[in-house]
Write a protein that holds these residues in place. Sequence first.
Motif, PDB file in Angstrom:
ATOM      1  N   GLN A 177       0.775  -1.082   0.240  1.00  0.00           N
ATOM      2  CA  GLN A 177      -0.138   0.154  -0.119  1.00  0.00           C
ATOM      3  C   GLN A 177       1.015   1.249  -0.067  1.00  0.00           C
ATOM      4  N   ARG A 178       1.363   1.636  -1.138  1.00  0.00           N
ATOM      5  CA  ARG A 178       2.429   2.625  -1.196  1.00  0.00           C
ATOM      6  C   ARG A 178       1.858   4.003  -1.868  1.00  0.00           C
ATOM      7  N   VAL A 179       2.471   4.990  -1.652  1.00  0.00           N
ATOM      8  CA  VAL A 179       1.667   6.379  -2.102  1.00  0.00           C
ATOM      9  C   VAL A 179       1.581   6.310  -3.478  1.00  0.00           C
ATOM     10  N   LYS A 180       0.601   6.874  -4.138  1.00  0.00           N
ATOM     11  CA  LYS A 180       0.534   6.844  -5.640  1.00  0.00           C
ATOM     12  C   LYS A 180       0.491   8.424  -5.889  1.00  0.00           C
ATOM     13  N   ASP A 181       0.620   8.796  -7.097  1.00  0.00           N
ATOM     14  CA  ASP A 181       0.471  10.176  -7.579  1.00  0.00           C
ATOM     15  C   ASP A 181      -1.089  10.341  -8.274  1.00  0.00           C
ATOM     16  N   PRO A 182      -1.670  11.424  -7.869  1.00  0.00           N
ATOM     17  CA  PRO A 182      -3.060  11.749  -8.406  1.00  0.00           C
ATOM     18  C   PRO A 182      -2.725  12.070 -10.079  1.00  0.00           C
ATOM     19  N   LEU A 183      -3.976  11.748 -10.654  1.00  0.00           N
ATOM     20  CA  LEU A 183      -3.990  11.673 -12.297  1.00  0.00           C
ATOM     21  C   LEU A 183      -4.407  13.249 -12.540  1.00  0.00           C
ATOM     22  N   TYR A 188      -6.116  19.458  -7.512  1.00  0.00           N
ATOM     23  CA  TYR A 188      -5.835  19.376  -6.034  1.00  0.00           C
ATOM     24  C   TYR A 188      -5.281  20.545  -5.735  1.00  0.00           C
ATOM     25  N   SER A 189      -4.359  21.063  -6.384  1.00  0.00           N
ATOM     26  CA  SER A 189      -3.475  22.153  -5.916  1.00  0.00           C
ATOM     27  C   SER A 189      -4.233  23.313  -5.849  1.00  0.00           C
ATOM     28  N   SER A 190      -5.219  23.221  -7.046  1.00  0.00           N
ATOM     29  CA  SER A 190      -6.258  24.553  -7.177  1.00  0.00           C
ATOM     30  C   SER A 190      -7.246  24.790  -5.869  1.00  0.00           C
ATOM     31  N   PHE A 200     -12.087   3.701  -3.076  1.00  0.00           N
ATOM     32  CA  PHE A 200     -12.522   2.631  -3.868  1.00  0.00           C
ATOM     33  C   PHE A 200     -11.597   1.326  -4.116  1.00  0.00           C
ATOM     34  N   PHE A 201     -10.491   1.874  -4.117  1.00  0.00           N
ATOM     35  CA  PHE A 201      -9.071   0.966  -3.927  1.00  0.00           C
ATOM     36  C   PHE A 201      -8.265   1.248  -2.849  1.00  0.00           C
ATOM     37  N   CYS A 202      -8.724   1.693  -1.647  1.00  0.00           N
ATOM     38  CA  CYS A 202      -7.688   1.962  -0.693  1.00  0.00           C
ATOM     39  C   CYS A 202      -6.420   2.374  -0.970  1.00  0.00           C
ATOM     40  N   GLU A 203      -6.159   3.325  -2.012  1.00  0.00           N
ATOM     41  CA  GLU A 203      -4.927   4.100  -2.401  1.00  0.00           C
ATOM     42  C   GLU A 203      -4.648   5.274  -1.640  1.00  0.00           C
ATOM     43  N   THR A 204      -3.349   5.517  -1.242  1.00  0.00           N
ATOM     44  CA  THR A 204      -3.141   6.901  -0.504  1.00  0.00           C
ATOM     45  C   THR A 204      -2.430   7.602  -1.900  1.00  0.00           C
ATOM     46  N   GLN A 205      -2.947   8.897  -1.931  1.00  0.00           N
ATOM     47  CA  GLN A 205      -2.630   9.952  -2.978  1.00  0.00           C
ATOM     48  C   GLN A 205      -1.850  11.025  -2.380  1.00  0.00           C
ATOM     49  N   LEU A 206      -0.700  11.669  -2.677  1.00  0.00           N
ATOM     50  CA  LEU A 206      -0.196  12.929  -2.140  1.00  0.00           C
ATOM     51  C   LEU A 206       0.232  13.734  -3.354  1.00  0.00           C
ATOM     52  N   ASN A 207      -0.395  14.837  -2.946  1.00  0.00           N
ATOM     53  CA  ASN A 207      -0.182  16.078  -4.190  1.00  0.00           C
ATOM     54  C   ASN A 207       1.454  16.227  -4.364  1.00  0.00           C
ATOM     55  N   ARG A 208       1.666  16.304  -5.657  1.00  0.00           N
ATOM     56  CA  ARG A 208       3.068  16.312  -6.359  1.00  0.00           C
ATOM     57  C   ARG A 208       3.656  17.557  -5.967  1.00  0.00           C
ATOM     58  N   ASP A 209       2.739  18.729  -5.695  1.00  0.00           N
ATOM     59  CA  ASP A 209       3.336  19.776  -5.459  1.00  0.00           C
ATOM     60  C   ASP A 209       3.733  20.205  -3.803  1.00  0.00           C
ATOM     61  N   LEU A 210       3.629  19.391  -3.216  1.00  0.00           N
ATOM     62  CA  LEU A 210       3.928  19.635  -1.708  1.00  0.00           C
ATOM     63  C   LEU A 210       5.127  20.091  -1.683  1.00  0.00           C
TER      64      LEU A 210
END
Length: 344
Positions: A177-183, A188-190, A200-210
Amino acid sequence: MSVMRKSDFIGLALLGFVIGCRYSAPVADFYAQKCYPVLSTVLSRVVSACPVSLEEVVVVGFIVAFLVVLLGSLFRKKGFFHWLGRTARVAMWLVVWFYLGWGNNYFRTPLYARMGIERASFDKAEFDRFLARYTNALNDVAGSAVPVDRSTLEDDVRAFYSEKVVGYGYAPIHHWQRVKDPLLNPLYSSVRVLGFMGPFFCETQLNRDLLENEYPFTLAHEMAHLAGVTSEAEANWWAYAYCRQASSPFVRYSGYLGLLPYVASNAEALLPEEEYDAWAHRLEPVVKADYAVARDYWDGKKVKVVDDFQRWVMDLYLKSNHVPEGARDYAGVVGMIMTMDKNK
């Protein structure tokens, strides 16, 4: 009118379980303790080989399905009830997948009740002591500028949660269960969404602009949701609990800095103006600078109309899922820290 299928009866039975969770804490507790650990394991394992998030694909897929139903009814000149039946079918499976995948955790017995403790009531002297301890700890690691490897950090957060959260009735987090990039990262930044846990698939996403110093705290926050935490205040508490025990000064700084907006809002609301000003003056200049940089950075990416709409939707969404504070739930982390520290 659309004819009932065998799958519709299965969907209705699952929908009945979802409704049962919403209105019965024991049923929701059964889901959280027995069902969610299994479902999150299976769903996340199925998509673990995919390098990108599939949560947005599911949402877009359902939007397309609603449009197909609408356009199909118009072009084929089907009646209103035919369209309504097919729309209800799509909506049913959207609700069932969302709540069975993760959302039923909202309705379980809250953490304080499970622990048999009560939230600490406001006490000025206790708050002053918390504020002093927090400020000293923040200033001690202010400006720590040696980031840790993100993959190593992710493994460490996962190990921390897998060891700690099970005892609080949550699900362990697995190595796949590794972090994935949002499409849709620019979206999300906006609206200043730093990360999210997909139901839906229990995925963790982090904003690439962090920003670099935002990453550890945000990662720990979203992984708390992955374990089954629904309260935003509690997810902040878990993130803070992880960061402040870390050996890396940089990770500890991320935790204290991530908490700063909530500490400041609580201090401003609870302290006389002169005491608040005196506290703000105690913050190290680098802390104030990093806080200002992050604020200006995200304000520069914000699209106000979209951001306002997202905040309204988020507030409505949380309130509809038994979070009466709505979006203000995030700021409840300070009271939770004081309560949990008092009941160690």
